[in-house]
Design a protein around this motif. Structure first.
Motif, PDB file in Angstrom:
ATOM      1  N   CYS A  29       0.836  -1.192   0.000  1.00  0.00           N
ATOM      2  CA  CYS A  29       0.000   0.000   0.000  1.00  0.00           C
ATOM      3  C   CYS A  29       0.872   1.244   0.000  1.00  0.00           C
ATOM      4  CB  CYS A  29      -0.910  -0.008   1.232  1.00  0.00           C
ATOM      5  SG  CYS A  29      -2.139   1.319   1.255  1.00  0.00           S
ATOM      6  N   ILE A  30       0.476   2.222  -0.800  1.00  0.00           N
ATOM      7  CA  ILE A  30       1.108   3.538  -0.775  1.00  0.00           C
ATOM      8  C   ILE A  30       0.071   4.521  -0.243  1.00  0.00           C
ATOM      9  CG2 ILE A  30       2.141   5.389  -2.134  1.00  0.00           C
ATOM     10  CD1 ILE A  30       3.111   3.283  -4.090  1.00  0.00           C
ATOM     11  N   ARG A  31       0.456   5.229   0.783  1.00  0.00           N
ATOM     12  CA  ARG A  31      -0.493   6.117   1.446  1.00  0.00           C
ATOM     13  C   ARG A  31      -1.119   7.089   0.451  1.00  0.00           C
ATOM     14  NH1 ARG A  31       0.902   9.785   6.818  1.00  0.00           N
ATOM     15  NH2 ARG A  31      -1.259  10.376   7.310  1.00  0.00           N
TER      16      ARG A  31
ATOM     17  N   PHE B 129      -1.445  -1.915  -4.167  1.00  0.00           N
ATOM     18  CA  PHE B 129      -0.839  -2.295  -5.423  1.00  0.00           C
ATOM     19  C   PHE B 129      -0.463  -3.777  -5.383  1.00  0.00           C
ATOM     20  CE2 PHE B 129      -0.432   2.225  -5.191  1.00  0.00           C
ATOM     21  CZ  PHE B 129      -0.538   2.667  -6.503  1.00  0.00           C
ATOM     22  N   GLY B 130      -0.225  -4.322  -6.551  1.00  0.00           N
ATOM     23  CA  GLY B 130       0.132  -5.735  -6.656  1.00  0.00           C
ATOM     24  C   GLY B 130      -0.873  -6.531  -7.454  1.00  0.00           C
TER      25      GLY B 130
ATOM     26  N   GLY C 257       9.437   0.336   2.851  1.00  0.00           N
ATOM     27  CA  GLY C 257      10.069  -0.260   1.684  1.00  0.00           C
ATOM     28  C   GLY C 257       9.327  -1.443   1.115  1.00  0.00           C
ATOM     29  N   ALA C 258       8.029  -1.530   1.400  1.00  0.00           N
ATOM     30  CA  ALA C 258       7.274  -2.722   1.013  1.00  0.00           C
ATOM     31  C   ALA C 258       7.257  -2.944  -0.489  1.00  0.00           C
ATOM     32  CB  ALA C 258       5.847  -2.629   1.550  1.00  0.00           C
TER      33      ALA C 258
END
Length: 439
Positions: A304-306, A311-312, A409-410
């Motif tokens: 997740c991007i805040r 995503f993915g 850094g996920a």
């Protein structure tokens, strides 16, 4: 990013008619979180005659319980028995091992006892091994767990393909007691069961503060206050800063899924024909199931991007037809995700940070079966069972070291893991690269 649409909402019964908290109330126990853990806790308490109130910041099951893969996997996500024994000691090792192995049967019994319509089926769970090293490790560990009664069966690559339709796997482990539920239907059914036994449930009622006053606990919900003898925190991957340090004790990861509309027989028949569920041993795992309405649900791990979302999904869209060739060209109408909670030792955490306050969380991807077991234990403790007699050890809240860095850094980590998985299985060809699978 496309808007998330949750497949489970198309087949689940309606949510019980609830409302936000609009008055000050008093009760014996306040449970914060209306997912699997909180509702199982509340159900046991209500059945025992306890005056219990359940709060949720959103609707019932708006978190991971209503968004999960719904696989009921009756094993802790710990590699070997000795690893668990070192983590919790011999006494709790024996209790946790026995309880985990019985957890699927216990959940399906509870569903039957409370007549919850949730497409429950117990047809077995396949864990498919993607490379030689994974095969060696999985078969060794299955043998070790079988010494304690796990009843895990080693199956060949041909059997994996026959039972699941999945291509490219070298072997598998079959857990006959595994199964599946419709997770949103199960959670809503639990809510109805709680109400029928006298529990009071309030949705869209976020707790903003918990404090001790005049010998009781006060839970602030906007301008309203709940007063109780005990408070139980059951928020798992959605844990916030309500109790000091609890959010920092876990690493929240994002489980993501896609699903089809009903498929024709030619595309559906090769996939999981006997009703098993399946997952695999890759770092970025896949998991899949076949629905009674002829749909396929396929999932994995994303990030997740805040402010931008999860995503993915593109990885899933590529993986699904590679693993299940009959799915080439299908339309994946649904996509969604939820937050799961990891702990450093991959063992669920039970805490009692103050007298009358309990917290249970950290199911490490095995949340359906383990959350119900945790809910049972939380209720037992609230009803007076000694902490030393519970299945899980009572532990202090400690930080998950490096969780913030790993979350930040996920995206990069997921891309790296995916590349390593690709190399393990020969660049998606299904052929070995002449390596032993180490990476």
């Amino acid at each position: 990013m496309a808007q998330e649409t949750i497949f489970w909402q198309t087949t689940a019964p309606e949510t019980p008619c609830l409302a936000p908290l609009t008055e000050d109330l008093s009760c014996d126990v306040v449970v914060i979180g209306a997912g699997f853990t909180g509702l199982r806790t509340a159900l046991d308490l209500a059945q025992a005659g306890t005056d219990v109130i359940v709060l949720d910041a959103g609707a019932v099951a708006h978190g991971a319980s209503g968004r999960s893969g719904g696989q009921v996997n009756p094993m802790l996500p710990v590699d070997q028995p000795e690893t668990l024994r070192k983590a919790v000691g011999t006494t709790y090792f024996e209790r946790m091992t026995h309880a985990a192995m019985a957890s699927a049967d216990a959940l399906f019994d509870l569903i039957r006892q409370n007549d919850i319509p949730c497409d429950a089926r117990q047809n077995g769970w396949i864990r498919a091994e993607h490379c030689p090293r994974a095969t060696h490790v999985a078969q060794k560990n299955a043998s070790l767990w079988n010494a304690f009664g796990a009843d895990l069966q080693v199956i060949s690559a041909q059997d994996v393909q026959r039972l699941s339709g999945a291509q490219g796997y070298r072997s598998g482990i079959l857990a006959p007691k595994g199964g599946a539920v419709q997770p949103l239907a199960l959670t809503r059914g639990l809510a109805r069961a709680c109400l029928s036994h006298g529990a009071r449930l309030f949705d869209h009622s976020p707790a903003t503060n918990v404090m001790r006053q005049n010998g009781r606990w006060r839970v602030q919900v906007g301008a309203r206050t709940l007063t109780a003898d005990q408070v139980i925190l059951a928020t798992n991957g959605y844990t916030d800063g309500l109790w000091p340090g609890l959010k920092r004790s876990i690493l929240a990861l994002h489980s993501i899924q896609i699903a089809t509309d009903p498929l024709p027989a030619a595309q559906l028949d090769p996939i999981l024909p006997q009703g098993h569920t399946i997952s695999d041993t890759r770092r970025l795992i896949m998991y899949a199931r076949r629905e009674p309405g002829h749909q396929i649900v396929f999932g994995g791990i994303g990030f997740c991007i805040r402010r931008l979302g999860r995503f993915g999904f593109n990885w899933l869209l590529k993986d699904a037809p590679r693993i299940f060739p009959s799915l080439r060209g299908v339309t994946w109408r649904y996509r969604w995700g939820g937050q799961i909670a990891l702990t450093p030792g991959r063992v669920p955490h039970l805490h009692e940070p103050a007298p009358g306050v309990l917290a249970g969380l950290g199911y490490n991807g095995r949340g359906v079966a383990m959350s119900f077991l945790m809910g049972q234990q939380l209720a037992l403790r609230a009803l007076g069972t000694a902490a030393t007699d519970l299945v899980f050890p009572m532990t202090n809240i400690t930080p998950y070291v490096g969780a913030g860095f790993q979350s930040a850094g996920a995206g990069l980590a997921m891309a790296t893991f995916r590349l390593r998985d690709v190399l393990d299985i020969g660049g998606w060809t299904g052929q070995s690269l002449g390596r032993d699978g180490n990476s």
